[in-house]
Design a protein around this motif. Structure first.
Motif, PDB file in Angstrom:
ATOM      1  N   ALA A 147       0.818  -1.221   0.000  1.00 40.75           N
ATOM      2  CA  ALA A 147       0.000   0.000   0.000  1.00 40.75           C
ATOM      3  C   ALA A 147       0.846   1.265   0.000  1.00 40.75           C
ATOM      4  N   SER A 148       2.107   1.167   0.398  1.00 41.21           N
ATOM      5  CA  SER A 148       2.958   2.364   0.481  1.00 41.21           C
ATOM      6  C   SER A 148       3.216   2.983  -0.889  1.00 41.21           C
ATOM      7  N   ASP A 149       2.953   2.242  -1.970  1.00 44.20           N
ATOM      8  CA  ASP A 149       3.113   2.780  -3.328  1.00 44.20           C
ATOM      9  C   ASP A 149       1.823   3.381  -3.863  1.00 44.20           C
ATOM     10  N   LEU A 150       0.759   3.342  -3.075  1.00 46.44           N
ATOM     11  CA  LEU A 150      -0.559   3.789  -3.530  1.00 46.44           C
ATOM     12  C   LEU A 150      -1.004   5.042  -2.776  1.00 46.44           C
ATOM     13  N   PRO A 151      -1.980   5.783  -3.320  1.00 44.49           N
ATOM     14  CA  PRO A 151      -2.512   6.957  -2.609  1.00 44.49           C
ATOM     15  C   PRO A 151      -3.428   6.519  -1.473  1.00 44.49           C
ATOM     16  N   LEU A 152      -2.817   5.963  -0.420  1.00 42.36           N
ATOM     17  CA  LEU A 152      -3.587   5.347   0.668  1.00 42.36           C
ATOM     18  C   LEU A 152      -2.859   5.499   1.999  1.00 42.36           C
ATOM     19  N   SER A 153      -3.595   5.866   3.033  1.00 40.66           N
ATOM     20  CA  SER A 153      -3.114   5.841   4.410  1.00 40.66           C
ATOM     21  C   SER A 153      -4.049   4.967   5.233  1.00 40.66           C
ATOM     22  N   ILE A 154      -3.503   4.312   6.240  1.00 43.04           N
ATOM     23  CA  ILE A 154      -4.300   3.453   7.119  1.00 43.04           C
ATOM     24  C   ILE A 154      -4.252   4.003   8.530  1.00 43.04           C
ATOM     25  N   LEU A 155      -5.416   4.319   9.062  1.00 41.85           N
ATOM     26  CA  LEU A 155      -5.543   4.809  10.434  1.00 41.85           C
ATOM     27  C   LEU A 155      -6.159   3.701  11.274  1.00 41.85           C
ATOM     28  N   ILE A 156      -5.423   3.228  12.265  1.00 38.88           N
ATOM     29  CA  ILE A 156      -5.919   2.171  13.154  1.00 38.88           C
ATOM     30  C   ILE A 156      -6.316   2.804  14.482  1.00 38.88           C
ATOM     31  N   VAL A 157      -7.564   2.620  14.877  1.00 35.19           N
ATOM     32  CA  VAL A 157      -8.040   3.116  16.166  1.00 35.19           C
ATOM     33  C   VAL A 157      -8.272   1.912  17.072  1.00 35.19           C
ATOM     34  N   GLY A 158      -7.582   1.880  18.193  1.00 34.81           N
ATOM     35  CA  GLY A 158      -7.726   0.784  19.142  1.00 34.81           C
ATOM     36  C   GLY A 158      -8.753   1.125  20.203  1.00 34.81           C
ATOM     37  N   VAL A 159      -9.735   0.251  20.407  1.00 36.76           N
ATOM     38  CA  VAL A 159     -10.731   0.449  21.453  1.00 36.76           C
ATOM     39  C   VAL A 159     -10.546  -0.628  22.512  1.00 36.76           C
ATOM     40  N   GLY A 160     -10.985  -0.337  23.721  1.00 41.09           N
ATOM     41  CA  GLY A 160     -10.832  -1.310  24.805  1.00 41.09           C
ATOM     42  C   GLY A 160      -9.478  -1.196  25.475  1.00 41.09           C
ATOM     43  N   THR A 161      -9.142  -2.216  26.235  1.00 37.70           N
ATOM     44  CA  THR A 161      -7.945  -2.173  27.090  1.00 37.70           C
ATOM     45  C   THR A 161      -6.867  -3.152  26.658  1.00 37.70           C
ATOM     46  N   ALA A 162      -6.936  -3.648  25.433  1.00 41.24           N
ATOM     47  CA  ALA A 162      -5.967  -4.652  24.970  1.00 41.24           C
ATOM     48  C   ALA A 162      -4.559  -4.062  24.885  1.00 41.24           C
ATOM     49  N   ASP A 163      -3.570  -4.953  24.801  1.00 45.29           N
ATOM     50  CA  ASP A 163      -2.186  -4.561  24.590  1.00 45.29           C
ATOM     51  C   ASP A 163      -1.997  -4.300  23.097  1.00 45.29           C
ATOM     52  N   PHE A 164      -1.736  -3.051  22.740  1.00 42.68           N
ATOM     53  CA  PHE A 164      -1.660  -2.680  21.330  1.00 42.68           C
ATOM     54  C   PHE A 164      -0.217  -2.500  20.851  1.00 42.68           C
ATOM     55  N   LYS A 165       0.729  -3.221  21.429  1.00 40.47           N
ATOM     56  CA  LYS A 165       2.130  -3.072  21.027  1.00 40.47           C
ATOM     57  C   LYS A 165       2.331  -3.401  19.560  1.00 40.47           C
TER      58      LYS A 165
END
Length: 588
Positions: free
Chosen positions: A493-511
């Motif tokens: 995807a880094s070669d395309l006109p695209l960004s990815i936004l990840i929103v984490g909900v809850g209390t999980a470990d998001f490392k």
């Protein structure tokens, strides 16, 4: 806060010459927020300023070396004990230096009618964090060196635009020990779009090492009205080389003022203990450097003497490349008709809990209180839909079973086979609520298929126009089970006109999400060894937004304009029409 790093690899990275993310140099993030607010009738009468910071006689917290200082700058909002500190930015970390002059600037908007108390905190950054983006550093893990404070108006009303603050402990007292001083210099930023890309080379540099050759780097400083100098950038270090060729530096007029302003160019031999040895220095303007390039001529460094005289060095500087161009901002593109097309994917894995039970992240409250997913959809959607003209959004789910079938990791949120687009944020909310009644939560958490579907749409758009840029919002509560597949999809995807936004909900470990965010400066690498051409991922934990640690608007627009610009600039895509005097806001 920017993408500035510690002096990683012992201080050998370039700083301030176009090697960071674009958002740091142009103020595009602030422009994006300003445009968003202005379209809603929130006008701000302010003057944008850049703060340059330097210190003297900091205390030494290290045993075998000197402190590695970094400054964090806050503005205090509100009065008295109820006042809240809002972080404005962080400098880079300078290795082994008790009297540092930081290159990374702090941007602040000066408002004449408002008292703006500034707090400056200096930290010694532990060695194990020197490969970490300063934005992600936890300050409680670093050693506090001292604090200073003043009102912004105190700086701008000085003839020199500078104040020197005596550092003290957090209690407000310095005790008997001298904690050093911090000097703050303010300059108004300029709205020029002129950028000069310069590639420096040297020949016959004097060798300062005994058992090898010098490890040279250049530091460029601008002379300000008071006669003092402010560093604006430095090159990377070239190891063991007396005829170095550095990567090009990209300097904006905001940095050098005008082509006739004098610049000080110093060449140092790098030492890991921070005691860099001066090889030589010279003074030239950008206009002088352009002449050196056109005439293919060279200039000798001089070596200052303690007796006040200067010795001509045999070491020479020449300019191998000089390009002057316009560098457009995020707002230039948006105002000319470029769009951000919004897409959303919602996590339907069983780890969210039974939607019928109040402790589920998917539970829809009968009294109208929004659950975590609804909050993320509305808060993120309100910001990004502003830049989408038709407001028809592809909306998918993943990790659930539809109509009693197998687990799907990319199904249309509205439940139809073909209707993957919905109308506005309200359409997403309606489709989401309906899906909770028709989709069985399952698992595992897999991103690959929805990322590939979004990439397909972004890729197909290139056959029709190049004025669309896509933003995929993924809302999830869990830990990925397809980390490598997802990484491979992000690299493609880094070669395309695209960004990815990840929103984490809850209390999980998001490392895992923080790894995908690549804020450590290491670009993602696929299973075949291919490296991402740019950073396209941003991770935002909703718990930080709800706790007040970060602003939803600022966090969403923090990296997106820079990712957008990195794509456009790499392909030399210009705004559709450019009016330099009065860009208009997109229609809501």
């Amino acid at each position: 806060m920017g993408g500035c790093f510690s002096d990683v690899k012992g201080g050998k990275q370039a700083v301030g010459g176009g090697h960071q993310r674009p958002i740091n140099r142009d103020g595009d993030v602030n422009d994006a927020v300003e445009l968003f607010n202005r379209a809603r009738g929130v006008e701000s009468l302010c003057t944008p300023l850049e703060l340059s910071l330097s210190a003297t006689n900091l205390i030494d917290r290290d045993i075998a070396s000197k402190s590695d200082p970094m400054v964090v700058v806050y503005v205090k909002k509100g009065d008295g004990f109820l006042g809240k500190l809002e972080e404005l930015g962080r400098t880079e970390v300078i290795m082994n230096n008790l009297s540092p002059a930081w290159i990374e600037k702090i941007t602040v908007s000066y408002q004449f009618e408002v008292v703006q108390p500034l707090i400056f905190q200096v930290y010694d950054v532990d060695t194990k964090y020197h490969n970490v983006n300063v934005k992600t550093l936890k300050l409680e893990d670093q050693e506090f060196l001292g604090e200073g404070s003043c009102n912004l108006s105190e700086i701008v009303t000085k003839q020199s635009r500078s104040v020197t603050l005596k550092l003290h402990n957090r209690s407000g007292r310095g005790g008997t020990r001298n904690l050093g001083t911090l000097t703050v210099h303010a300059e108004e930023t300029m709205a020029s779009k002129s950028v000069v890309e310069i590639k420096f080379c040297c020949s016959q540099l004097e060798n300062k090492d005994f058992f090898s050759k010098s490890d040279p780097f250049l530091r460029v400083s601008r002379i300000v009205e008071s006669g003092s100098s402010v560093p604006i950038c430095k090159t990377e270090v070239v190891d063991n080389n007396l005829n170095p060729v550095w990567k090009p530096l990209s300097l904006s007029m905001q940095q050098f003022g005008s082509k006739d302003n004098p610049l000080i160019i110093e060449c140092f031999d790098f030492n890991s203990n921070g005691n860099h040895v001066l090889i030589g220095k010279l003074q030239k303007s950008v206009a002088d450097l352009e002449r050196l390039f056109k005439e293919r001529s060279r200039v000798n460094f001089v070596i200052p003497s303690s007796l006040g005289c200067e010795k001509l060095s045999k070491g020479q500087l020449f300019v191998d490349q000089f390009n002057e161009k316009q560098q457009f901002s995020f707002v230039d593109y948006i105002s000319s008709g470029f769009e951000l097309n919004f897409m959303v994917a919602v996590d339907f894995t069983a780890s969210n809990g039974d939607p019928r039970k109040p402790d589920s992240l998917h539970y829809i409250d009968t009294y109208g209180r929004l659950n975590s997913y609804q909050q993320a959809i509305t808060e993120v959607g309100e910001v990004i839909q502003f830049y989408d003209a038709d407001k028809r959004f592809p909306a998918w789910g993943f990790g659930g079973r539809t109509a009693g079938g197998p687990v799907s990791h990319c199904f249309n949120l509205d439940g139809t086979a073909t209707g993957f687009e919905v109308e506005g944020v309200e359409g997403i909310m309606t489709a989401y609520a309906s899906a909770l009644h028709n989709v069985t939560l399952s698992g595992p958490t897999v991103f690959g298929p929805v990322v590939n579907r979004a990439a397909e749409i972004a890729g197909n758009s290139l056959f029709h126009s190049n004025n669309k840029y896509y933003v995929l919002l993924i809302i999830t509560d869990g830990i990925l089970t397809d980390l490598q597949e997802t990484t491979d999809a992000f690299v493609r995807a880094s070669d395309l006109p695209l960004s990815i936004l990840i929103v984490g909900v809850g209390t999980a470990d998001f490392k895992q999400m923080e790894i995908l965010d690549a804020d450590n400066g290491q670009r993602l690498s696929s299973s075949t060894g291919r490296v991402a051409t740019r950073d396209v991922v941003q991770f935002v934990p909703m718990r930080d937004v709800h706790s007040g640690r970060i602003s939803a608007l600022q966090s969403l627009l923090e990296e997106l304009p820079g990712q957008f610009l990195s794509y456009m600039r790499a392909r030399d895509i210009k705004p559709l029409t450019f009016n330099a005097t009065q860009p208009s806001a997109p229609q809501l």
